[in-house]
Design an enzyme around this catalytic site. Structure first.
Site, PDB file in Angstrom:
ATOM      1  N   GLU A 105       0.849  -1.185   0.000  1.00 57.72           N
ATOM      2  CA  GLU A 105       0.000   0.000   0.000  1.00 57.72           C
ATOM      3  C   GLU A 105       0.887   1.238   0.000  1.00 57.72           C
ATOM      4  OE1 GLU A 105      -3.791   2.155   2.178  1.00 57.72           O
ATOM      5  OE2 GLU A 105      -2.968   0.339   3.074  1.00 57.72           O
ATOM      6  N   CYS A 165      -6.622   1.507   2.159  1.00 55.23           N
ATOM      7  CA  CYS A 165      -7.386   2.762   2.167  1.00 55.23           C
ATOM      8  C   CYS A 165      -6.960   3.701   1.051  1.00 55.23           C
ATOM      9  CB  CYS A 165      -7.233   3.445   3.515  1.00 55.23           C
ATOM     10  SG  CYS A 165      -7.917   2.488   4.875  1.00 55.23           S
ATOM     11  N   ASN A 181     -12.107  -2.238  -0.730  1.00 57.04           N
ATOM     12  CA  ASN A 181     -11.287  -2.529   0.442  1.00 57.04           C
ATOM     13  C   ASN A 181     -12.030  -2.105   1.705  1.00 57.04           C
ATOM     14  OD1 ASN A 181      -8.601  -2.927   1.962  1.00 57.04           O
ATOM     15  ND2 ASN A 181      -9.171  -0.832   2.487  1.00 57.04           N
ATOM     16  N   GLU A 182     -12.289  -3.058   2.579  1.00 59.67           N
ATOM     17  CA  GLU A 182     -12.924  -2.796   3.880  1.00 59.67           C
ATOM     18  C   GLU A 182     -14.229  -2.007   3.758  1.00 59.67           C
ATOM     19  OE1 GLU A 182      -9.988  -1.000   6.404  1.00 59.67           O
ATOM     20  OE2 GLU A 182      -8.875  -2.863   6.643  1.00 59.67           O
TER      21      GLU A 182
END
Length: 675
Positions: A60, A267, A385-386
């Site tokens: 990331e 994120c 993502n999430e």
């Protein structure tokens, strides 16, 4: 990756307390000279194939992992766009050499690049003669890179810049020490007015005559006039496989033998707001034409030199499958209604075509133009993502799933929703599982997937780590708990098909998250205990996992695998054991199911990861304070007694006869030992 923020002073306090209290908190078992029995069934009937993709890495753009890290570009804010699209603009970290009497530096929107209109305008007021003579050496601007450029003697650096002027120019391009006084390498650009009246690309190759780990790039002149600069780049020539990646960082990753690369977040993919999410189409094509963007989750600008194409290239260079995580129309603070999400769906379809489409296809032709006519081997995509639980996620997900399944039926799709404890209410090939917790919790989670249903989608544990006070900035305690968790994943690899630690990298000058696997600055790097733990599992993917039975000790977790080395073509049986307790344990290991005398005394080894204190960490001064040590295993055999040190992770690599069935699943990824 979830975005939590902890004040650094709090982290230091936790670390301080951890030094005094952690060992007592995790003193599991009170009797000295504990004993235990581990029975390993090495028969062919016991063996179960481990997925070839079990262990990989997750990258990331966090902690300046890419910009100022993995991506070898030395210039920070190379296009002057980080200050925003309006002028006047902040050009940080560019700075001025000279004063107001000798030059005026500003920005305007005169660049030749339509997506990067900001350019630097330098008006030189002094001259080499007359009443206002320039200071010795001239005036100009300099860029310190990402907290100093690492310039090494004898190495070459390619500097590319775009320049324009109404007058003739005499410009020096130099790599210097941090104060500009020591010149490490320099070259002059001399051009007539007609040569540079329009934007002109200039390339110079600089060979360093000295080393300085805190260097800077300077552009200076002593000639009066106005010069415009844009898209200034400096790259070392010795990047990994010539593809622009910092060689030493990639080498550490390559040692893990990752089978997949999940990218680019996290994120970072979502953004605090959709306007700042990673958008792959803005990160491909010539680097000069990439607009860059502000990553508002981790709060820094990236020029996107490390873009979608480069992530695919990195995966290929590592011999790993790319796992592309794309935005599904959801950010942390805003989201697209399902009725309006089709443009996002089309963007994902275009991205898959870019990766694996025919060179004559619309997006595949652009990949081919970038130098990669053959398709990349993209088999996995994660839809967000999430985002599970957010208002529009399920509706958006189904739109993506349906369109991708129709266009690319072989693509495996990953849902953000956890299916480990209950069945998903939507179709998926994998479900994403993230866990950040204390050491004691993660140690106990070595059995997390024991009771997971063997039907339905497989698990992708794409983010795991010990965090908080137990972890510090990378402690032995964290590594031991993670080792136990990974042993559990290895033993449950029939339902867990992929796993990766997070985060992978941290630049010590921008530590947004603790801990991380690999720590670096401009010239140094080291692995935390969590990194070394992963090295114990480098041969696990595509190996065979064996049935094991551990008796009479709750502080131990163990597993056993077999694999064939591609280096010496020999067969090995690896037994891994975590001792999470505070006492020595005498472990009786009994290997059943092999022919008599199958285990060879010569060539069998023992590798141990431990240290004096659970809170011990590595550092630039002591990079191997907590690192594996390997020695010959003198009593290797079908039955042996070994002593497990307190708070340790031990691997026993037993050389076995070639005739055994264990030779059937060797791969080119494996080697005799990772250490």
């Amino acid at each position: 990756m979830g975005s939590y923020k902890v004040h650094y002073s709090v982290i230091l306090l936790y670390f301080f307390l951890g030094n005094f209290f952690v060992p007592q908190c995790f003193a599991i078992g009170v009797d000295a000279n504990q004993t235990a029995l581990l029975v390993v069934n090495a028969s062919e009937a016991s063996a179960r194939p481990i997925p070839e993709t079990l262990f990989g890495i997750f990258f990331e753009e966090i902690n300046h992992a890419g910009a100022g890290g993995l991506w070898a570009e030395l210039v920070s804010n190379r296009g002057f766009e980080a200050g925003g699209p309006n002028v006047p603009s902040n050009i940080d970290p560019w700075s001025i050499i000279g004063d107001e009497s000798s030059l005026i530096v500003s920005t305007d929107r005169s660049s030749c690049f339509e997506r990067n209109k900001i350019a630097l305008r330098m008006e030189v007021l002094c001259d080499s003669e007359g009443t206002n003579i320039c200071p010795a050496g001239g005036v100009g601007v300099y860029n310190p890179g990402f907290w100093g450029m690492n310039i090494e003697k004898g190495k070459s650096y390619k500097v590319v810049l775009y320049v324009r002027s109404l007058d003739a120019i005499n410009l020096s391009v130099s790599l210097t020490g941090s104060n500009g006084l020591q010149t490490l390498a320099t070259s002059d650009i001399i051009a007539s007015a007609s040569d540079v009246s329009n934007w002109t690309k200039v390339e110079v190759l600089l060979e360093a005559k000295a080393t300085d780990h805190n260097s800077r790039l300077q552009l200076k002149t002593s000639r009066k006039g106005v010069i415009w600069f844009d898209q200034v780049s400096a790259m070392p020539l010795d990047t990994y496989k010539g593809h622009g990646f910092r060689s030493d960082l990639v080498a550490m990753v390559a040692d893990l033998k990752p089978r997949f690369v999940r990218f680019p977040g996290g994120c970072f993919v979502e953004g605090e707001w959709l306007r700042n999410a990673f958008r792959w189409k803005a990160t491909i094509g010539p680097w000069e034409e990439r607009p860059g963007h502000f990553g508002d989750v981790w709060m820094y600008w990236t020029d996107d030199g490390l873009g979608y194409f480069e992530f695919l290239q990195l995966s290929e260079d590592l011999g790993a499958y790319p796992v592309w995580v794309f935005n599904n129309g959801v950010s942390h603070n805003d989201q697209v209604d399902t009725s309006s999400v089709l443009p996002f769906v089309q963007e994902a379809l275009d991205g898959i075509e870019f990766a694996r489409g025919d060179p004559q296809s619309k997006w595949g032709s652009l990949r081919a133009a970038m130098g990669h006519p053959e398709p990349f081997d993209l088999r996995y995509v994660a839809i967000g993502n999430e985002d599970c639980g957010k208002k529009n996620y399920r509706g958006n997900y189904l739109k993506f799933f349906s369109a991708i399944r129709q266009a690319y039926p072989d693509i495996k799709m990953i849902s953000n929703c956890d299916g480990s404890s209950r069945q998903l209410d939507h179709p998926a090939d994998f479900y994403d599982y993230h866990v950040y917790t204390s050491a004691s919790n993660l140690f106990s989670m070595s059995h997390q997937f024991d009771r997971t249903s063997r039907k339905g989608p497989k698990a992708f544990v794409s983010e795991y780590a010990v965090t908080g006070k137990d972890a510090g900035t990378g402690s032995l305690l964290a590594g031991l708990a993670e080792a136990a968790f990974l042993i559990g994943i290895e033993k449950n690899s029939d339902v867990v098909e992929m796993a990766s630690y997070a985060p992978l990298f941290v630049n010590t000058n921008d530590r947004r998250w603790n801990p991380d696997a690999i720590v670096f600055n401009s010239s140094q790097l080291y692995g935390t205990p969590s990194y070394w733990v992963q090295l114990f599992f480098a041969e696990s993917s595509a190996a065979n996992v064996l049935n094991t039975k551990l008796q009479a000790n709750t502080s131990l977790v163990a597993s056993a695998i077999t694999w064939k080395s591609s280096i010496d073509s020999k067969n090995y049986l690896r037994i891994k054991v975590v001792n999470f307790g505070s006492d020595n344990v005498t472990l009786n290991i009994r290997v059943d199911g092999l022919e008599a005398n199958s285990i060879q005394l010569s060539g069998s080894t023992k590798t141990v990861l431990t240290s004096d204190n659970l809170a011990d960490e590595n550092s630039f001064k002591a990079p191997n304070k907590v690192a594996p040590t390997q020695s010959l295993l003198e009593n290797a055999g079908e039955e042996m007694y070994v002593v497990l040190l307190p708070r340790s992770f031990t691997s026993f690599d037993l050389l076995t006869e070639d005739s055994n069935y264990l030779s059937t699943r060797g791969t080119d990824y494996s080697s005799r030992s990772s250490f």
